[in-house]
Design a protein around this motif. Structure first.
Motif, mmCIF file in Angstrom:
data_model
loop_
_atom_site.group_PDB
_atom_site.id
_atom_site.type_symbol
_atom_site.label_atom_id
_atom_site.label_comp_id
_atom_site.label_asym_id
_atom_site.label_seq_id
_atom_site.Cartn_x
_atom_site.Cartn_y
_atom_site.Cartn_z
ATOM 1 N N LEU A 297 0.868 -1.162 -0.009
ATOM 2 C CA LEU A 297 0.044 -0.054 0.076
ATOM 3 C C LEU A 297 0.942 1.244 -0.031
ATOM 4 N N VAL A 298 0.742 2.044 -1.042
ATOM 5 C CA VAL A 298 1.535 3.082 -1.271
ATOM 6 C C VAL A 298 0.875 4.456 -1.222
ATOM 7 N N SER A 299 1.479 5.568 -0.252
ATOM 8 C CA SER A 299 0.911 6.714 -0.454
ATOM 9 C C SER A 299 1.964 7.708 -0.750
ATOM 10 N N LEU A 300 1.406 8.558 -1.853
ATOM 11 C CA LEU A 300 2.343 9.601 -2.315
ATOM 12 C C LEU A 300 1.769 11.014 -1.910
ATOM 13 N N ASP A 301 2.775 11.677 -1.385
ATOM 14 C CA ASP A 301 2.224 13.178 -0.965
ATOM 15 C C ASP A 301 3.355 14.092 -1.529
ATOM 16 N N LEU A 302 2.684 15.021 -2.336
ATOM 17 C CA LEU A 302 3.548 15.929 -3.043
ATOM 18 C C LEU A 302 3.055 17.517 -2.772
ATOM 19 N N ALA A 303 4.123 18.328 -2.595
ATOM 20 C CA ALA A 303 4.008 19.625 -2.563
ATOM 21 C C ALA A 303 4.987 20.525 -3.418
ATOM 22 N N ILE A 304 4.499 21.476 -4.442
ATOM 23 C CA ILE A 304 5.445 21.850 -5.099
ATOM 24 C C ILE A 304 5.110 23.470 -5.001
ATOM 25 N N VAL B 81 4.917 26.705 -7.534
ATOM 26 C CA VAL B 81 5.119 27.257 -8.953
ATOM 27 C C VAL B 81 4.867 28.635 -9.031
ATOM 28 N N ASN B 82 5.808 29.308 -9.174
ATOM 29 C CA ASN B 82 5.866 30.958 -9.479
ATOM 30 C C ASN B 82 5.229 31.576 -7.982
ATOM 31 N N GLY B 83 5.813 30.959 -7.138
ATOM 32 C CA GLY B 83 5.414 31.583 -5.791
ATOM 33 C C GLY B 83 4.368 31.086 -5.046
ATOM 34 N N TRP B 84 3.536 30.150 -5.721
ATOM 35 C CA TRP B 84 2.415 29.603 -5.058
ATOM 36 C C TRP B 84 2.403 28.070 -4.882
ATOM 37 N N VAL B 85 1.905 27.516 -4.076
ATOM 38 C CA VAL B 85 1.792 26.113 -3.483
ATOM 39 C C VAL B 85 0.862 25.398 -3.895
ATOM 40 N N GLY B 86 0.954 24.017 -4.265
ATOM 41 C CA GLY B 86 -0.094 23.016 -4.373
ATOM 42 C C GLY B 86 0.456 21.849 -3.698
ATOM 43 N N ASP B 87 -0.544 21.262 -3.060
ATOM 44 C CA ASP B 87 -0.137 19.930 -2.053
ATOM 45 C C ASP B 87 -1.481 19.047 -2.139
ATOM 46 N N SER B 88 -1.045 17.966 -2.458
ATOM 47 C CA SER B 88 -1.932 16.834 -2.602
ATOM 48 C C SER B 88 -1.255 15.348 -2.534
ATOM 49 N N ALA B 89 -2.257 14.488 -1.974
ATOM 50 C CA ALA B 89 -1.695 13.041 -1.820
ATOM 51 C C ALA B 89 -2.723 12.168 -2.415
ATOM 52 N N ILE B 90 -2.219 10.789 -2.747
ATOM 53 C CA ILE B 90 -2.971 9.693 -2.937
ATOM 54 C C ILE B 90 -2.559 8.355 -2.559
ATOM 55 N N SER B 91 -3.214 7.500 -2.303
ATOM 56 C CA SER B 91 -2.952 6.196 -1.832
ATOM 57 C C SER B 91 -3.372 5.049 -2.943
ATOM 58 N N PHE B 92 -2.598 3.851 -3.147
ATOM 59 C CA PHE B 92 -3.156 2.896 -3.777
ATOM 60 C C PHE B 92 -2.341 1.887 -3.721
ATOM 61 N N VAL B 93 -2.896 0.581 -3.953
ATOM 62 C CA VAL B 93 -1.937 -0.650 -3.984
ATOM 63 C C VAL B 93 -1.424 -1.181 -5.094
ATOM 64 N N VAL B 94 -0.324 -1.639 -5.128
ATOM 65 C CA VAL B 94 0.285 -2.269 -6.402
ATOM 66 C C VAL B 94 0.288 -3.664 -6.557
ATOM 67 N N GLY B 95 0.365 -4.016 -7.803
ATOM 68 C CA GLY B 95 0.311 -5.655 -7.862
ATOM 69 C C GLY B 95 -1.199 -6.074 -8.063
ATOM 70 N N LYS B 96 -1.125 -7.580 -8.006
ATOM 71 C CA LYS B 96 -2.471 -8.203 -8.029
ATOM 72 C C LYS B 96 -3.065 -8.373 -6.684
ATOM 73 N N ASP B 97 -2.181 -8.707 -5.710
ATOM 74 C CA ASP B 97 -2.558 -9.006 -4.521
ATOM 75 C C ASP B 97 -3.074 -8.079 -3.721
#
Length: 267
Positions: free
Chosen positions: A97-104, A106-122
């Motif tokens: 189970l993977v959670s990716l949290d990213l904030a960047i 751009v031109n002085g303003w921030v965007g921040d978001s996160a997602i979670s998902f499971v990799v593979g077939k199991d």
């Protein structure tokens, strides 16, 4: 101090939100069984380097809840790691189970978001269930982000979803104000009292980020990196997040992604 944005400033924030959302979509497609966490980090590094006006919010970030500078471009939390996961030399296994949290910025303003998902077939149904709960809680919190409501209405809506699913809620970390910096006022707890707290006004931009763990509300900081937060009992957790702007016409999701059910709120 809570800062309200003008309609023009909200427009100026949209490129950062769109950029973050597009990278998370790309990473979700790229991340498979065998993908190394450091590969994911390097992809984000390259995307930021190639984007004019973009810079990482994480590299050199050193708040009091971490140990030293974070020094990476994305937070990657796997299984019992729930927040602030430091990328390291680990190749994902079937069923992780993977959670990716990213904030960047751009031109002085921030965007921040996160997602979670499971990799593979199991894919463990209980993993899919907790991911779904955070997504539903995020949607419920956003639905309450309208002028005239209170901050507690957002928090209560999130907590209600957690209770429906039977998950405890940790209140140490939650959502926050977003603008020229990644973390600002107000704090947006993942549970609270309806009709209480700060009165929501047009121009407020916040990150709403429900994160739950299956069996506990207790966390500890991994001593190996001084950043990664793990569940005290080893149970898995999930994390969903969007940056949203409150407007006269309701909430606008600045970090909406293609295929995201909340994309209808993107403008």
């Amino acid at each position: 101090m809570i800062e309200l944005k003008t309609p023009q400033e909200i427009e100026e924030m949209k490129p950062a939100g769109h950029f973050v959302g597009s990278i998370l979509n790309e990473l979700k497609e790229y991340t498979k069984v065998g993908t190394n966490l450091l590969e994911i980090d390097e992809i984000v590094h390259k995307r930021i380097a190639d984007k004019k006006g973009a810079s990482s919010c994480y590299v050199d970030y050193a708040p009091d809840f971490g140990t030293g500078p974070f020094a990476h471009y994305i937070c990657i939390s796997v299984n019992d790691a729930v927040l602030h996961g430091v990328p390291y030399d680990y190749s994902l296994k079937d069923g992780d189970l993977v959670s990716l949290d990213l904030a960047i910025n751009v031109n002085g303003w921030v965007g921040d978001s996160a997602i979670s998902f499971v990799v593979g077939k199991d894919k463990d149904p209980s993993d899919l269930r907790i991911i779904k709960s955070t997504e539903e809680a995020l949607a419920a919190g956003i639905a309450e982000a309208i002028p005239g409501n209170r901050l507690g209405d957002i928090s209560h809506a999130i907590g209600d979803v957690a209770r429906e699913y039977g998950y405890p809620v940790n209140l140490e970390f939650g959502g926050h104000g977003v603008g020229h910096i990644m973390h600002g006022d107000p704090h947006v707890a993942n549970d609270g009292k309806a009709h209480h707290g700060y009165k929501l006004r047009p121009g407020l931009v916040i990150a709403i980020e429900p994160w739950f763990m299956k069996g506990t509300d207790e966390i500890y900081q991994d001593p190996k990196d001084g950043w990664t937060l793990r569940s005290e009992d080893g149970s898995r957790g999930a994390h969903s997040e969007h940056t949203i702007a409150i407007t006269e016409n309701g909430p606008v999701v600045l970090t909406a992604r293609e295929g995201d059910p909340l994309s209808k709120l993107y403008a």
